[in-house]
Write a protein that holds these residues in place. Structure first.
Motif, PDB file in Angstrom:
ATOM      1  N   ALA A  75      -1.491  10.360  -1.171  1.00  0.00           N
ATOM      2  CA  ALA A  75      -2.512  10.699  -2.176  1.00  0.00           C
ATOM      3  C   ALA A  75      -1.947  10.646  -3.588  1.00  0.00           C
ATOM      4  O   ALA A  75      -2.626  10.212  -4.527  1.00  0.00           O
ATOM      5  CB  ALA A  75      -3.099  12.076  -1.883  1.00  0.00           C
ATOM      6  N   GLY A  76      -0.706  11.068  -3.763  1.00  0.00           N
ATOM      7  CA  GLY A  76      -0.131  11.154  -5.111  1.00  0.00           C
ATOM      8  C   GLY A  76       0.463   9.850  -5.615  1.00  0.00           C
ATOM      9  O   GLY A  76       0.700   9.718  -6.826  1.00  0.00           O
ATOM     10  N   ALA A  77       0.709   8.904  -4.731  1.00  0.00           N
ATOM     11  CA  ALA A  77       1.313   7.635  -5.144  1.00  0.00           C
ATOM     12  C   ALA A  77       0.286   6.759  -5.854  1.00  0.00           C
ATOM     13  O   ALA A  77      -0.905   6.801  -5.537  1.00  0.00           O
ATOM     14  CB  ALA A  77       1.867   6.900  -3.926  1.00  0.00           C
ATOM     15  N   VAL A  93       1.509  -6.560  -7.424  1.00  0.00           N
ATOM     16  CA  VAL A  93       1.154  -5.784  -6.231  1.00  0.00           C
ATOM     17  C   VAL A  93      -0.123  -6.349  -5.620  1.00  0.00           C
ATOM     18  O   VAL A  93      -0.200  -6.599  -4.407  1.00  0.00           O
ATOM     19  CB  VAL A  93       0.972  -4.291  -6.574  1.00  0.00           C
ATOM     20  CG1 VAL A  93       0.554  -3.524  -5.316  1.00  0.00           C
ATOM     21  CG2 VAL A  93       2.243  -3.704  -7.164  1.00  0.00           C
ATOM     22  N   TYR A  94      -1.125  -6.582  -6.473  1.00  0.00           N
ATOM     23  CA  TYR A  94      -2.419  -7.057  -5.970  1.00  0.00           C
ATOM     24  C   TYR A  94      -2.372  -8.517  -5.500  1.00  0.00           C
ATOM     25  O   TYR A  94      -3.273  -8.963  -4.783  1.00  0.00           O
ATOM     26  CB  TYR A  94      -3.491  -6.867  -7.032  1.00  0.00           C
ATOM     27  CG  TYR A  94      -3.926  -5.428  -7.166  1.00  0.00           C
ATOM     28  CD1 TYR A  94      -4.608  -4.792  -6.129  1.00  0.00           C
ATOM     29  CD2 TYR A  94      -3.631  -4.694  -8.305  1.00  0.00           C
ATOM     30  CE1 TYR A  94      -4.994  -3.462  -6.238  1.00  0.00           C
ATOM     31  CE2 TYR A  94      -4.013  -3.368  -8.428  1.00  0.00           C
ATOM     32  CZ  TYR A  94      -4.688  -2.753  -7.389  1.00  0.00           C
ATOM     33  OH  TYR A  94      -5.067  -1.444  -7.488  1.00  0.00           O
ATOM     34  N   LYS A 104      -3.949   0.111  -2.291  1.00  0.00           N
ATOM     35  CA  LYS A 104      -2.950   1.083  -1.837  1.00  0.00           C
ATOM     36  C   LYS A 104      -2.955   1.237  -0.318  1.00  0.00           C
ATOM     37  O   LYS A 104      -1.895   1.331   0.303  1.00  0.00           O
ATOM     38  CB  LYS A 104      -3.182   2.438  -2.520  1.00  0.00           C
ATOM     39  CG  LYS A 104      -2.050   3.424  -2.247  1.00  0.00           C
ATOM     40  CD  LYS A 104      -2.090   4.632  -3.176  1.00  0.00           C
ATOM     41  CE  LYS A 104      -3.172   5.604  -2.789  1.00  0.00           C
ATOM     42  NZ  LYS A 104      -3.029   6.908  -3.509  1.00  0.00           N
ATOM     43  N   ASP A 105      -4.138   1.251   0.288  1.00  0.00           N
ATOM     44  CA  ASP A 105      -4.210   1.375   1.746  1.00  0.00           C
ATOM     45  C   ASP A 105      -3.532   0.192   2.424  1.00  0.00           C
ATOM     46  O   ASP A 105      -2.772   0.367   3.392  1.00  0.00           O
ATOM     47  CB  ASP A 105      -5.665   1.468   2.206  1.00  0.00           C
ATOM     48  CG  ASP A 105      -6.245   2.852   2.002  1.00  0.00           C
ATOM     49  OD1 ASP A 105      -6.715   3.128   0.878  1.00  0.00           O
ATOM     50  OD2 ASP A 105      -6.225   3.652   2.954  1.00  0.00           O
ATOM     51  N   ALA A 126       1.021  -2.033   5.417  1.00  0.00           N
ATOM     52  CA  ALA A 126       2.086  -3.040   5.497  1.00  0.00           C
ATOM     53  C   ALA A 126       3.448  -2.356   5.549  1.00  0.00           C
ATOM     54  O   ALA A 126       4.354  -2.803   6.265  1.00  0.00           O
ATOM     55  CB  ALA A 126       2.013  -3.979   4.294  1.00  0.00           C
ATOM     56  N   LEU A 127       3.583  -1.267   4.813  1.00  0.00           N
ATOM     57  CA  LEU A 127       4.836  -0.517   4.812  1.00  0.00           C
ATOM     58  C   LEU A 127       5.083   0.110   6.177  1.00  0.00           C
ATOM     59  O   LEU A 127       6.211   0.119   6.677  1.00  0.00           O
ATOM     60  CB  LEU A 127       4.804   0.563   3.728  1.00  0.00           C
ATOM     61  CG  LEU A 127       6.050   1.440   3.606  1.00  0.00           C
ATOM     62  CD1 LEU A 127       7.279   0.587   3.277  1.00  0.00           C
ATOM     63  CD2 LEU A 127       5.838   2.511   2.532  1.00  0.00           C
TER      64      LEU A 127
END
Length: 217
Positions: A31-33, A49-50, A56-57, A62-63
């Motif tokens: 939530a905070g990232a 990133v995009y 983010k999800d 992927a992580l």
């Protein structure tokens, strides 16, 4: 100097983004990232990133896949050449066994994975499959060691592995909450008690007990 291909450059960028994401998610939680902070940590723009992840999800998922593909929970190697119970317990108390036990970033990251999985059934199924594979791998290792020592444990190797996995997870949690509390040596103490429950291993377990545990066994 050899020129880096576009494919190699893209792969390196993605790897840096995943490494940065692991740090930020561990520090701030899901939530905070933020995408901005992950991009900054990786030395790239938010657009980078995009260009690799839809948001983010997607990056978090992927992580998870990236980490699960390279990680396993449970005791590490170095136990293949043991010859008796005393040697086994001595190795389990050694600092180089389960080196990830004290890795706070890894622990926080996997805690975030599990929280996310509990709230997202599809991810939960994927994580559960990985946990089962890790447990099966640990059970095979336990079975090999039991045969090496010619012991008959009071419970099947698979059940003993499950107990060790749960004990290890609990010890790691309390270690990060209180570094002066329970340590990984408790794994060795638990195995000593299991050995003591086996007629063939009772003498070996007593002989392998640390000085402060000999009288309490």
């Amino acid at each position: 100097m050899a020129r880096v291909s576009r494919r190699e450059s893209t792969a390196r960028t993605r790897e840096r983004l995943l490494d940065a994401a692991a740090e930020v998610f561990a520090e701030k939680g899901f939530a905070g990232a933020s995408i901005d902070e992950i991009a900054l940590r990786a030395g790239h723009t938010k657009g980078a990133v995009y260009s690799h992840f839809s948001g983010k999800d997607d990056l978090f998922l992927a992580l998870i896949d990236h980490q699960l593909g390279a990680d396993r929970i449970g005791p590490d190697g170095g136990l293949d050449d043991i010859g008796d119970a005393a040697a086994l317990l001595g190795r389990l108390r050694a600092a180089d066994v389960m080196p990830s036990h004290g890795d706070r970033t890894r622990f926080l990251l996997f805690s975030e994975f599990r929280l996310y999985a509990l709230r997202n059934p599809e991810v939960g199924r994927r994580l559960a499959e990985w946990e089962r594979a890790a447990l099966a791998e640990l059970a095979e290792r336990v079975d090999v060691i039991v045969q090496q020592l010619d012991l008959t444990p009071p419970v099947p190797a698979a059940r003993l592995a499950a107990l060790l996995q749960c004990l290890g997870a609990g010890l790691e949690l309390f270690h990060h909450l209180d570094p002066d509390g329970p340590t990984r040596a408790s794994i060795a103490d638990a195995i000593r008690l299991v050995l003591a429950a086996s007629p063939a291993g009772e003498a070996a377990a007593t002989a392998a007990a640390p000085p402060d545990a000999a009288g309490a066994a």
